[in-house]
Design an enzyme around this catalytic site. Structure first.
Site, PDB file in Angstrom:
ATOM      1  N   ASP A  73       0.864  -1.182   0.000  1.00  0.00           N
ATOM      2  CA  ASP A  73       0.000   0.000   0.000  1.00  0.00           C
ATOM      3  C   ASP A  73       0.905   1.238   0.000  1.00  0.00           C
ATOM      4  O   ASP A  73       2.026   1.167  -0.500  1.00  0.00           O
ATOM      5  CB  ASP A  73      -0.957  -0.063   1.212  1.00  0.00           C
ATOM      6  CG  ASP A  73      -2.260   0.691   0.948  1.00  0.00           C
ATOM      7  OD1 ASP A  73      -2.187   1.872   0.570  1.00  0.00           O
ATOM      8  OD2 ASP A  73      -3.344   0.117   1.132  1.00  0.00           O
TER       9      ASP A  73
ATOM     10  N   HIS B 259       2.170   2.122  -3.205  1.00  0.00           N
ATOM     11  CA  HIS B 259       1.200   3.050  -3.783  1.00  0.00           C
ATOM     12  C   HIS B 259       1.672   4.493  -3.743  1.00  0.00           C
ATOM     13  O   HIS B 259       0.900   5.412  -3.959  1.00  0.00           O
ATOM     14  CB  HIS B 259      -0.165   2.900  -3.098  1.00  0.00           C
ATOM     15  CG  HIS B 259      -0.826   1.581  -3.356  1.00  0.00           C
ATOM     16  ND1 HIS B 259      -2.085   1.273  -2.934  1.00  0.00           N
ATOM     17  CD2 HIS B 259      -0.387   0.475  -4.018  1.00  0.00           C
ATOM     18  CE1 HIS B 259      -2.406   0.036  -3.319  1.00  0.00           C
ATOM     19  NE2 HIS B 259      -1.379  -0.466  -3.974  1.00  0.00           N
TER      20      HIS B 259
END
Ligand SMILES: *[C@@H]1O[C@H](CO)[C@@H](O)[C@H](O)[C@H]1NC(C)=O
Ligand SMILES: *[C@@H]1O[C@H](CO)[C@@H](O)[C@H](O)[C@H]1NC(C)=O
Ligand SMILES: *[C@@H]1O[C@H](CO)[C@@H](O)[C@H](O)[C@H]1NC(C)=O
Ligand SMILES: *[C@@H]1O[C@H](CO)[C@@H](O)[C@H](O)[C@H]1NC(C)=O
Ligand SMILES: *[C@@H]1O[C@H](CO)[C@@H](O)[C@H](O)[C@H]1NC(C)=O
Length: 398
Positions: free
Chosen positions: A220, A243
Site C-alpha cells: 500500500d 502506492h
C-alpha cells in the site's frame, strides 16, 4: 564538636550521593536474556520483555533495553512511559509476531506509549508474519477487522527510530499518532506488492516528523500522511513497489477534520509504484474544516509509475461513497518541482480538484515525464495555479 562531626558526615554523604548521580550518566543496560527471554522462536517472550522494559524505564538515568542477536517469539505488548530518564530500545535480533489467528484481532503487535527521549535502533528486524493474517483483511467492505500494526508509536516526543527493518506486517508497518519531533532514518520496510493495507509509515495527528533515508517496498502507501499533521519532512526515500507517498485520504469521517500543512518530499525515487506523489480526498465529505496546504515536492525521480503526480479529490475505493459528491477539503499552495522520469500510463499529471472548493496556488516547475510510446498528458479540473520552466507534458496550468 558533635555538630562539626555531623556537618562532616553530611558533607561526606553529599559527596557520595553526587558520585552515585555521576555514575548514572553512563547508560545502564537491561538485557532481555537476564529477564528470562529465550531466542528459540517458540518461548513467548512477552513477559520477559515487559519486565526488562519496566526495569529500564524506572531507572533514574540513561537506560537501554538490549535484545541480543537471535530469534524471539513475541506476543502483543505495550511498552508504556513515562520513564525516569532517556531510554534506548536496541533490537539486534529478530522479533517474530504470532501467526495464530486467535491472536490477530487487536490493533497493535508492539506499541510504545507516552515516552520522551526514546531511541529505537540496532539493525534488528520486526517480522510481522503477515502472510498468515492477510486473508483476514476485509477493509474492502468498509468495516475493517483490526489487524495488528507492527509498531505503534503513540504520544512519543523528541525521539528517533533508526536502523530497523520491518517485514511482512499484518497491517501497517509503523503507525505514528500524536508524536512530536520524531525522526526515522535508515529504516527498511518490505512486504509483497499484493499484501493488503501494509502501509510503510502512517502518520496522524503529529508534528515535526522527519523520515530520511528509507527503503520501502510494500503493498500500500510507502508513507501515508493523515489529518492533523504539521511539518513533515520526507527525504531520500526509495519507494517501490507500493502506492506512493500520499497525503490522505481525507474527508471521509463525519466529524470535523484537522488539516495537513507543511509537507516536504524531497530527493525521493519511485519505482513501479501505483502513484508517485498523491493527495487524496473523498468526494462526499460530510464535515467541514479539512485542508491541505503548503507542500513542496522537489527533486523526485519516477520510474515506470502509473500516476506520478496526482491530486485526487474523487478518491472512492470500493465505491464506498457518492461519486457525484464534492469534497470540502481545501487544497492550496502545493509546488511540484523538478520531477522527471517515466510513467506507464499517459496520465503523467492529474490535478482533479473539487468543484465547490477548487485548488489554488498550485505550481508545476520543471516537469519532465515520459509516458508509453513517448506520449503523456496533463489534466486539470477546478485548479488555479501556474507553471514555470520545462513542462513535459505541456502543462494544463497557465
Ligand atoms: C527461527 O525461525 C527462522 C525462520 O523460520 C529460522 O531461520 C531460524 O533458524 C529459527 N531459529 C531458531 C533458533 O529456531
Ligand atoms: C509533546 O510535544 C507536544 C508538542 O510540542 C506537547 O503538546 C506535548 O505536551 C508533549 N508531550 C509530552 C509528554 O511532553
Ligand atoms: C524540515 O525541513 C525544514 C527546512 O529544511 C526545517 O526547517 C525543519 O526543521 C525540518 N523539520 C524536521 C522535523 O526535520
Ligand atoms: C537533496 O539533494 C540535493 C542535491 O543533491 C542536496 O543539495 C540537498 O541537501 C538534499 N536535501 C535533502 C533534505 O536531503
Ligand atoms: C507555501 O508553502 C511553502 C512551503 O511550505 C511556504 O514556505 C510558503 O510560505 C507558503 N506560501 C504562502 C503564501 O503561504
Amino acid at each position: 564538636m558533635n555538630s562539626r562531626l555531623l556537618l562532616l558526615e553530611i558533607l561526606l554523604f553529599v559527596v557520595v550521593l553526587s558520585s552515585v548521580c555521576t555514575t548514572s550518566h553512563a547508560t545502564k543496560v537491561f538485557n532481555v536474556l537476564d529477564y528470562g527471554a529465550v531466542a528459540n522462536n517458540k518461548t513467548d517472550n512477552t513477559k520477559a520483555f515487559l519486565k526488562t522494559w519496566i526495569g529500564a524505564c524506572q531507572w533514574r538515568g540513561r537506560s537501554r533495553v538490549l535484545i541480543p542477536p537471535g530469534s524471539y517469539y513475541l506476543g502483543s505488548v505495550i511498552f508504556r512511559g513515562s520513564c525516569d530518564g532517556p531510554i534506548e530500545f536496541v533490537i539486534k535480533g529478530v522479533l517474530r509476531a504470532p501467526d495464530d489467528p486467535d491472536l490477530f484481532f487487536i490493533d497493535h503487535w508492539i506499541s510504545f506509549q507516552n515516552i520522551n527521549n526514546l531511541r529505537i535502533y540496532g539493525g534488528g528486524t520486526l517480522d510481522g508474519q503477515g502472510a498468515s493474517a492477510w486473508p483476514y483483511n476485509n477493509c474492502g467492505t468498509g468495516s475493517c477487522n483490526p489487524l495488528p500494526v507492527s509498531l505503534r508509536l503513540d504520544f512519543i516526543n523528541d525521539s528517533e527510530i533508526s536502523n530497523i527493518n520491518s517485514i511482512n506486517s499484518k497491517n501497517f508497518h509503523f503507525n505514528v499518532f500524536s508524536c512530536y519531533r520524531l525522526r526515522f532514518s535508515h529504516v527498511t520496510i518490505s512486504a509483497p506488492a499484493d499484501s493488503p493495507n501494509t502501509d510503510g509509515i502512517h502518520i496522524g495527528g503529529s508534528g515535526e516528523i522527519a523520515i530520511d533515508t528509507a527503503d520501502i517496498a510494500t503493498g500500500d502507501d510507502c508513507v501515508s500522511i493523515g489529518s492533523g499533521n504539521q511539518g513533515i519532512n520526507i527525504s531520500n526515500v526509495y519507494c517501490g513497489p507500493g502506492h506512493g507517498i500520499s497525503v490522505g485520504s481525507m474527508g471521509r469521517s463525519a466529524t470535523d477534520e484537522e488539516g495537513v500543512s507543511g509537507v516536504a518530499v524531497v530527493n525521493c525515487t519511485f519505482r513501479r509504484t501505483l502513484n508517485g506523489v498523491q493527495i487524496k480526498t473523498w468526494p462526499d465529505s460530510k464535515a467541514a474544516g479539512g485542508f491541505a496546504s503548503d507542500f513542496v515536492y522537489d527533486n523526485i525521480v519516477m520510474e515506470n509509475v502509473e500516476n506520478p503526480i496526482f491530486i485526487n479529490q474523487h478518491y472512492c475505493p470500493s465505491n464506498l461513497c457518492d461519486p457525484k459528491g464534492s469534497s470540502k477539503i481545501q487544497i492550496s499552495n502545493i509546488t511540484f518541482r523538478n520531477i522527471h522520469g517515466t510513467c506507464t500510463t499517459r496520465d503523467a499529471v492529474k490535478l482533479v480538484c473539487s468543484k465547490i472548493s477548487p485548488c489554488h496556488d498550485i505550481a508545476l516547475e520543471n516537469i519532465n515525464l515520459i509516458g508509453p510510446g513517448g506520449f503523456a498528458s496533463s489534466s486539470c479540473y477546478n485548479v488555479r495555479g501556474r507553471s514555470r520552466g520545462r513542462q513535459k507534458p505541456p502543462s494544463c496550468l497557465h
